[in-house]
Structure formats: structure tokens, C-alpha cells
Design a protein around this motif. Sequence first.
Motif, mmCIF file in Angstrom:
data_model
loop_
_atom_site.group_PDB
_atom_site.id
_atom_site.type_symbol
_atom_site.label_atom_id
_atom_site.label_comp_id
_atom_site.label_asym_id
_atom_site.label_seq_id
_atom_site.Cartn_x
_atom_site.Cartn_y
_atom_site.Cartn_z
ATOM 1 N N ASN A 126 8.301 -10.138 17.136
ATOM 2 C CA ASN A 126 9.230 -9.313 16.241
ATOM 3 C C ASN A 126 9.090 -9.780 14.620
ATOM 4 O O ASN A 126 9.622 -10.939 14.240
ATOM 5 N N GLN A 127 9.307 -8.911 14.013
ATOM 6 C CA GLN A 127 9.719 -9.239 12.879
ATOM 7 C C GLN A 127 10.646 -10.092 12.450
ATOM 8 O O GLN A 127 10.877 -10.842 10.993
ATOM 9 N N ASP A 128 11.935 -9.255 13.005
ATOM 10 C CA ASP A 128 13.295 -9.689 12.282
ATOM 11 C C ASP A 128 13.268 -11.153 13.005
ATOM 12 O O ASP A 128 14.000 -11.927 12.791
ATOM 13 N N ALA A 129 13.478 -11.508 14.110
ATOM 14 C CA ALA A 129 13.002 -12.690 15.183
ATOM 15 C C ALA A 129 12.586 -13.850 14.369
ATOM 16 O O ALA A 129 12.608 -14.348 13.552
ATOM 17 N N SER B 193 11.710 -13.756 10.840
ATOM 18 C CA SER B 193 12.872 -14.079 9.697
ATOM 19 C C SER B 193 13.742 -14.404 9.728
ATOM 20 O O SER B 193 13.895 -15.114 8.977
ATOM 21 N N GLN B 194 14.312 -14.880 11.012
ATOM 22 C CA GLN B 194 15.351 -15.725 11.313
ATOM 23 C C GLN B 194 14.973 -16.800 11.209
ATOM 24 O O GLN B 194 15.602 -17.908 10.656
ATOM 25 N N SER C 3 8.600 -11.204 4.083
ATOM 26 C CA SER C 3 8.822 -9.747 4.362
ATOM 27 C C SER C 3 7.397 -9.329 3.475
ATOM 28 O O SER C 3 7.088 -8.875 3.378
ATOM 29 N N GLY D 226 16.415 -15.085 4.552
ATOM 30 C CA GLY D 226 15.724 -14.494 6.484
ATOM 31 C C GLY D 226 16.872 -13.558 6.903
ATOM 32 O O GLY D 226 16.167 -12.901 7.380
ATOM 33 N N SER E 26 14.935 -11.068 5.475
ATOM 34 C CA SER E 26 13.852 -10.052 5.448
ATOM 35 C C SER E 26 13.749 -9.540 7.248
ATOM 36 O O SER E 26 13.167 -8.728 6.753
ATOM 37 N N SER E 27 15.091 -9.719 8.048
ATOM 38 C CA SER E 27 14.734 -9.092 8.596
ATOM 39 C C SER E 27 14.889 -7.950 8.449
ATOM 40 O O SER E 27 14.856 -7.325 9.687
ATOM 41 N N TYR F 163 13.272 -5.380 6.962
ATOM 42 C CA TYR F 163 12.068 -5.068 6.481
ATOM 43 C C TYR F 163 12.117 -3.699 7.202
ATOM 44 O O TYR F 163 12.245 -4.134 8.512
#
Length: 500
Positions: free
Chosen positions: A46-49, A51-52, A308, A448, A451-452, A454
Motif C-alpha cells: 500500500n502507499q503507506d508501506a 513510502s516507508q 507522494s 518517507g 509521504s505515508s 498521503y
Amino acid sequence: MNQTATQQGHPKGLYVLFATEMWERFNYYGMRAILVLFLVKAMAFNQDAASQVYGSYTGLVYLTPLFGGYIADRYWGNKRSIIAGALVMAIGEFILFFCGHYYDNAALAMPLFYTGLGCMIAGNGFFKPNISSMVGQLYKKGDSKIDAAYTIFYMGINTGGALGPIVCGFFGDTGNNGDFKWAFLAGGIAMLLSVITQVIFQKKYLVDADGASIGDAPKGAPTLFLKIPVMVGFLFLLSVVTIALVYIDINVVSYLFWLLIACILLIAFIIFSDASLDALEKKKVAVLFTVSFFVIFFWSAFEQAGASLTFFASENTQRDLGFYVVPASFFQSLNSIFVVTLAPLVAWVWIKLGKANREPSSPFKMAMGLMLLALGYLWIATGVKGVGAGIKVSMIWLIGMYMMHTFGELCLSPIGLSLFNKLAPVKFASLLMAVWFTANAFANKFAGVLSSLYPDGKTTYFVGYAIANLYDFFILFVIMAGAAATILFLLARKLKTMMD
Ligand code: GLN
């Protein structure tokens, strides 16, 4: 940025370093242009992961140079370190190529992904600091052409940074998940070109003003360690460590943030407790720490580019030109394109102001850089204000923002770096350079984290600030960079007096 010096002759070695660095940056920014897209689309992050991963990866990319610089100074020399680092990065890209090929087999793709990433981090650590330091070694100490040499070298960085995302995006970011692998392959080939450039031209052209070889291993270094296969093996070991570091940070406990803060505090303690420095020198060091602190806010907002802002390009930007759909990854080349085109303009403005005796101080220019960054985010926030979820806005918002961000970079980045050269006491020059790199590492890691945030339909909170939509998200950066800029504007005069 000394313009006249560029008209005088530069040693051929500068162009060897230019080409070597250009191919490496092609590789780095080309791979980065598709990284989060690959993770989200092909690897089902997912976008969160994603970004990390981006934050931990790019953060460590700025941390390993501390180690690579140290080993080169004591054992390997710059030349061999560059070749070993470049080879390991090429291998990293080829491993990522296989990862991209087997992307739908997670049990195989995941270990390949982390292994490839580890190689990129370890290789970069031995490439980047060593190639940068060789630029200055080509000249006599104090040669006025050195500034222009770094400006030319910066153009090499950004020629690679402009081409990489376009070539890798063209072949890899096609809408077909199976194609991402071609971007990694293109990066790997670019990296091999970097190695070949070094192997062919290193010996003949990387010499000092008197024709003596530079960047060799110090005398007395154990020769076994100087064989390229042994060095590559060592870097593999380092890459295993870095993979573990990234993996633990993302999946087990988020420690990298704290480790980086601890590094900076430790270095501050070492320097400020040194009895041999006088009060004046300590004041200058205090300026460098202050500047590094503010620079964190700059890069953590700026480096959203690879995360992001790429989600934004991919999902929320109208990219269909009628005859061609512009790949989202292409937008990551805008910063470098603007650096190459706008740098002469910025240099001209400083010269003009200088002649009128009105050139701003370095801290003031850096505050301007932060303010331009905030304005860029304000511009894009305007573009998404009141726009419903799922609606795509014109690409003019992203393009305009990158232009403002680049003006900001040109005010802040070269100036920050030269402040370190000017103000650092000789005894602590390398350690203070380490502070600059660690601040960059911290900023990328923080990028990162930011960005998570987003927006993905749910409201999230960042220290009490609610983010429900894209407008809120971009305004967060306006507040962060705007506040940092304002405080630095207020401090600028005081910092200037501490520097003189
Ligand atoms: N774009 C430049 C490079 O890649 C500077 C990046 C930075 O200092 N964070 O070298």
C-alpha cells in the motif's frame, strides 16, 4: 558559481568524473522514478508501506557514504572504492531486474527486492563520497577554478537525473506491471557504463595538476583488501547488513529516526567538548549545526518527489496529451531539467546583486530556498483546492511546483555545501561533512514518514494536524517549510555575525 572560470581549460579528468557521475545518477534517479510505482502496482504494497521503504532506502543511501569515505581514506583509496561501489550498484540493479521479472511470486520477489536494494545502498556509500572528493583533487589547493569545476560536475549529476527517469520510465512505466523490470535493467546498464568509463580513463586522466595519480590507496594498506573481487565481497556483506537495517526499520521497530538523531548529537558532543577549539571556531560550528537543522525541513519536503508527488502524478494528474500518455515517472526528471536550465539564471542574479553590493548572506539565501519550497507547495495546493477525490488536475500544477522547488534548491544546496567548506575547522572537516550527510539521511527518512500521510480516503493526523484531502496534505508542507523559512530569516543576521 564562477562563470568565467568555465571558459578556461579544465583538466580532462573533470569530464571523466562528469561522465561517471552522470551514468550513476541516471541509475539512481531512473530507479527511484519507478520505485514506489513498482512497489504499489506490481508488488501490492500500500502507499503507506511503499513510502516507508522509500524513506528507509533513501535515508540509508545518505548514511553509508560516511562509512565509504572513511574506508577509502584509510584503506582503499577513492579510485578503487568508486569501481567497487559502482559494480555492486550494477549488480543490485540486475537483482532488481529479476525481482521485477518474478514480481507476481512474492516468495521469490521479496528477498530479491531487499537484496537489490541493499546492494544499491552499500554501493552508493562507496561511490558518492569518493567521486565528489576527487573533483577537488584534480586542482591545486586554492585554485579558483574549483568552484566552476563543482558547478560543471553538478550539471553532470543533473544530466543523469534528467535522462534516467525518462529512459527508465519509457521502458518500465508503461502501465504493464511486467515492464518495470526494464527500468531496473536500464539502470544496471547505465551503471556498467559508469564502471567502464572509470576502468578505461581512470589511470590516465585522474591525476593532479602536476600529473601525479590521485585517489590511490594509502601506502601500507593491506594488499589483499585491494583486490576488486575482495572489495565487492566486502560490499556484499555490507549490503546484507543494510538490508537487515531496512527490513527491521520497516517491519519490526522503527529505530532509524532515533539512530540518526543520536549520531548527530554524538558528533555535536565530540566537537563541542574538544578543548583545542577556541570560542570563535565553536561559533562557526554552531552555525553549521543550525544550518543542518533547517536543511532537514527543506529536503524532507523536497524529496517527496520520489514518493507522494509520484503518487500524485500517477493518480491525480491529467497526463493524457491526446497522442501520448506521459508516464508518471517522467515528472521526476523535471527537477534536474530545471537545474540545468535555471542554474545560470540564479548565478547571474547573485553576480548582479554582488556587483551592487546587495548579495544576500548565505543563511538568508537558504531561508529564501525554504520559502520558495513553501511557495511551490502553496501553488500545488491551490491547484487541488476543492477538487473532488478521483478528479485529475492539469500537469501545470506539478510542473510549476517543481520549477519553484528547483529555484529553492539552487538557493540552498550549493550554498549549504560551500558553507561547510568555509566554516569547518580543519580538524573536524570530515566529521562536519558527516553532519551534512546525516541531516540529509534524516530528511529522507522523514520524507518517507511524511509521504505515508498521503490521503487515501481516511483522515489521518500528524502532530494534531488533520489531513483529509490533498489540499490539507500539501498545506502541511507549506506550514512546515514556511515556518522554517521565517525562523531562518529572523536568525540570518545573527548567524551572519557568528560566521565573520
Ligand atoms: N540532486 C543532487 C544529487 O543527486 C543533490 C541531492 C541532495 O543533496 N539531497 O546529488
